[in-house]
Scaffold this motif. Structure first.
Motif, PDB file in Angstrom:
ATOM      1  N   LEU A  81       0.816  -1.236  -0.054  1.00  0.00           N
ATOM      2  CA  LEU A  81       0.102  -0.038  -0.057  1.00  0.00           C
ATOM      3  C   LEU A  81       0.941   1.219  -0.209  1.00  0.00           C
ATOM      4  N   LEU A  82       2.003   1.305   0.882  1.00  0.00           N
ATOM      5  CA  LEU A  82       2.620   2.719   1.081  1.00  0.00           C
ATOM      6  C   LEU A  82       3.192   2.970  -0.154  1.00  0.00           C
ATOM      7  N   PRO A  83       3.980   1.925  -0.868  1.00  0.00           N
ATOM      8  CA  PRO A  83       4.711   2.216  -2.117  1.00  0.00           C
ATOM      9  C   PRO A  83       3.668   2.836  -3.262  1.00  0.00           C
ATOM     10  N   LYS A  84       2.536   2.260  -3.141  1.00  0.00           N
ATOM     11  CA  LYS A  84       1.548   2.616  -4.419  1.00  0.00           C
ATOM     12  C   LYS A  84       0.937   4.042  -3.990  1.00  0.00           C
ATOM     13  N   VAL A  85       1.147   4.734  -2.974  1.00  0.00           N
ATOM     14  CA  VAL A  85       0.638   6.197  -2.777  1.00  0.00           C
ATOM     15  C   VAL A  85       1.857   7.268  -2.636  1.00  0.00           C
ATOM     16  N   GLY A  86       3.225   6.518  -3.070  1.00  0.00           N
ATOM     17  CA  GLY A  86       4.316   7.412  -3.235  1.00  0.00           C
ATOM     18  C   GLY A  86       5.309   7.449  -1.725  1.00  0.00           C
ATOM     19  N   LEU A  87       4.962   6.362  -0.926  1.00  0.00           N
ATOM     20  CA  LEU A  87       5.703   6.507   0.316  1.00  0.00           C
ATOM     21  C   LEU A  87       6.529   5.309   0.531  1.00  0.00           C
ATOM     22  N   GLY A  88       7.137   4.776  -0.486  1.00  0.00           N
ATOM     23  CA  GLY A  88       8.110   3.704  -0.423  1.00  0.00           C
ATOM     24  C   GLY A  88       9.401   3.789   0.231  1.00  0.00           C
ATOM     25  N   ARG A  89       9.782   5.028   0.671  1.00  0.00           N
ATOM     26  CA  ARG A  89      10.640   5.417   1.549  1.00  0.00           C
ATOM     27  C   ARG A  89      10.484   4.899   2.586  1.00  0.00           C
TER      28      ARG A  89
END
Length: 559
Positions: free
Chosen positions: A37-45
């Motif tokens: 979920l987080l990588p999909k909303v641009g929070l992969g870091r």
């Protein structure tokens, strides 16, 4: 209206099942949130930054659960701790001491089970038995004992180790496997997992191994077979079985305990150099995997002793044969190809070996993997195995990162029959390195690679010669059949309407004879060349003899 009472055993099983499933569901939810979920909303870091901490937290939680529950959860944790090749160090380090943290069972409960199995009090079954356990494992525990004089006379030994199952372990194993199958079903719905591994099949394979482990008659048979495999090898020993005091839940073995292989200080005190033990242990395990095909799949330090002799020699003594593996012929061929390809620095051959073993699906596009392997061999291929230790670790990390990106794009799967092979290889490398920090497993693999290359070359030559002789026999008979056909034509048995047929048949006969000579020449020459490195005299004879059919093939006139 009365309510039926639920037996305490059933209640305990349900509570155990729920605890395992709840722990797995919570962890899967955490990983789904962070890794998907987080990588999909641009929070992969955030995912990358918290990954190590999450792995450590998961490992600690699993370790606490495994120690509290025992049973197969200990086995699962031990397996994860040995997967240094694929699991993060935060996880493996936290679980590595799990084997030593298994609490012992009450001896009164152990005594009751043993007496029920043997059909007599322990005082009659043994002359003496120690109520303090020698070792406590997840499925049973071991106690030192002595056979009665009558049993000792029949067996040929007196001191024994008695393994006794934990009471109720059958029910615990059933519950744990049911929970693991539930989790495997969840994992199988995740495409990233299902494309690479058949989780339910892995659990089934794990279940089969566990069923064998809690059947001590199976372990006793494995012990005897292992001893037979190495009967002529002075490097290896195994205990004898006290069959008169062995059942499905009680196993009596000759006491062969000596210096634990990982006890470096005791080895030195006994005059044994740990650096000499390391390569011998690795070679013995490689013999099991590549030559015997029947191998000890649980070679952790608690299952291997070093037995010194008065003359300064020593022997490796294996115990605990509940987890044994057998390499199928197809897998053994793939493993041999893998070693040969690595020694030959052949990236394409390495990929083909992975297909043979079943790690790579046949439909996988491996061009990028072959390119990465070629790059790896170009950088490190010309170096001896000993020189690889001097390479900057950052360079290894760069290559590992590149390979990780390539491998993640491939449909890689883990066949269930490889589980025990991987476990044995991982433990072998770990034990050997603990004995000698400078030990490199590839220095033990390299002689095997050279031997396998020689064997493969000789096998190719033999196959070529066999096929050549068979083809030559077939071709050599064909002119006679042509002669018979011509005779029938001459005798009028077959009517021929044109004289060109006879000339064509004559040319065909001559061509077939020259083809026979060419096949014989090629077979003799290639066979001699392949054998030249190991058997020079027969090789020279074969290559010299090849000149005769060559002359015939080149200068024979057509009729």
């Amino acid at each position: 209206m009365s309510t039926a009472r639920v037996p305490s055993g059933a209640r305990d099983s349900r509570a155990r099942y729920r605890r395992i499933v709840r722990f797995a569901a919570r962890q899967l939810a955490i990983e789904w949130w962070h890794e998907i979920l987080l990588p999909k909303v641009g929070l992969g870091r955030i995912t990358k930054r918290t990954r190590a901490r999450r792995m450590t937290r998961f490992a600690r939680g699993f370790r606490e659960m495994a120690i509290g529950l025992g049973g197969l959860m200990i086995k699962v944790g031990q397996f994860m701790s040995s997967r240094l090749d694929v699991l993060p160090p935060e996880l493996t380090k936290e679980l590595e001491g799990l084997q030593d943290e298994v609490p012992a069972e009450s001896f009164d409960d152990i005594r009751a089970l043993a007496e029920s199995e043997l059909g007599m009090p322990l005082e009659r079954a043994y002359a003496w038995i120690d109520d303090a356990p020698l070792a406590a494992a997840s499925l049973g525990q071991a106690h030192r004992a002595r056979l009665t004089p009558a049993d000792a006379a029949d067996a040929g030994f007196t001191d024994v180790v008695v393994k006794i199952q934990r009471p109720g372990i059958d029910r615990i194993v059933d519950t744990d496997l049911r929970a693991l199958r539930k989790v495997a079903g969840w994992l199988n719905r995740v495409r990233a997992v299902s494309e690479r591994v058949d989780a339910p099949a892995l659990v089934d394979a794990f279940a089969e191994v566990c069923r064998d482990e809690i059947d001590y008659l199976h372990e006793a048979s494995g012990c005897e077979r292992f001893a037979e495999e190495f009967a002529d090898d002075d490097r290896v020993g195994a205990p004898e079985v006290g069959w008169e005091r062995t059942t499905r839940r009680v196993l009596t073995l000759q006491d062969v305990t000596a210096i634990k292989i990982s006890d470096v200080d005791s080895l030195r005190e006994a005059g044994v150099d740990p650096a000499e033990v390391s390569p011998v242990f690795a070679a013995v395990m490689l013999d099991q995997l590549f030559s015997n095909g029947y191998f000890h799949a649980d070679p952790h330090p608690g299952n291997i002793f070093v037995v010194p002799d008065a003359d300064g020699s020593w022997q490796l003594m294996f115990v605990d044969f509940g987890m044994m593996g057998e390499v199928p012929p197809s897998t053994r061929r793939g493993l041999r190809q893998l070693v040969i390809a690595m020694a030959a620095r052949d990236g394409a051959g390495l990929v083909q070996a992975a297909r043979e073993i079943g790690v790579l699906l046949p439909t996988a596009d491996t061009s990028e993997l072959e390119r990465a392997l070629t790059k790896l061999f170009d950088r490190f291929g010309g170096m001896a195995f000993a020189e690889l230790r001097d390479v900057d670790p950052r360079e290894y990390r760069d290559f590992a990162a590149e390979f990780g990106d390539v491998v993640r794009t491939l449909p890689i799967q883990l066949p269930e029959h490889l589980l025990l092979v991987i476990r044995a290889a991982s433990l072998t490398s770990g034990v050997a390195t603990a004995l000698d920090a400078e030990f490199n497993i590839w220095e033990s693999v390299e002689p095997y690679a050279e031997r396998l290359i020689r064997d493969e070359s000789a096998g190719f030559a033999r196959d070529l010669l066999t096929d050549g002789v068979e083809n030559a026999r077939l071709l050599w008979r064909m002119p006679k059949r042509v002669d018979a056909l011509i005779s029938r034509i001459e005798n009028g048995d077959i009517a021929v309407s044109t004289p060109q047929v006879e000339r064509r048949l004559s040319r065909l006969e001559s061509a077939l004879r020259r083809t026979v000579s060419a096949v014989l020449f090629a077979g003799l020459l290639v066979g001699g060349a392949a054998l030249y490195g190991t058997e020079p005299t027969p090789a020279v004879v074969l290559m010299s003899a090849s000149s005769l059919p060559l002359l015939h093939a080149l200068f024979a006139r057509r009729r």
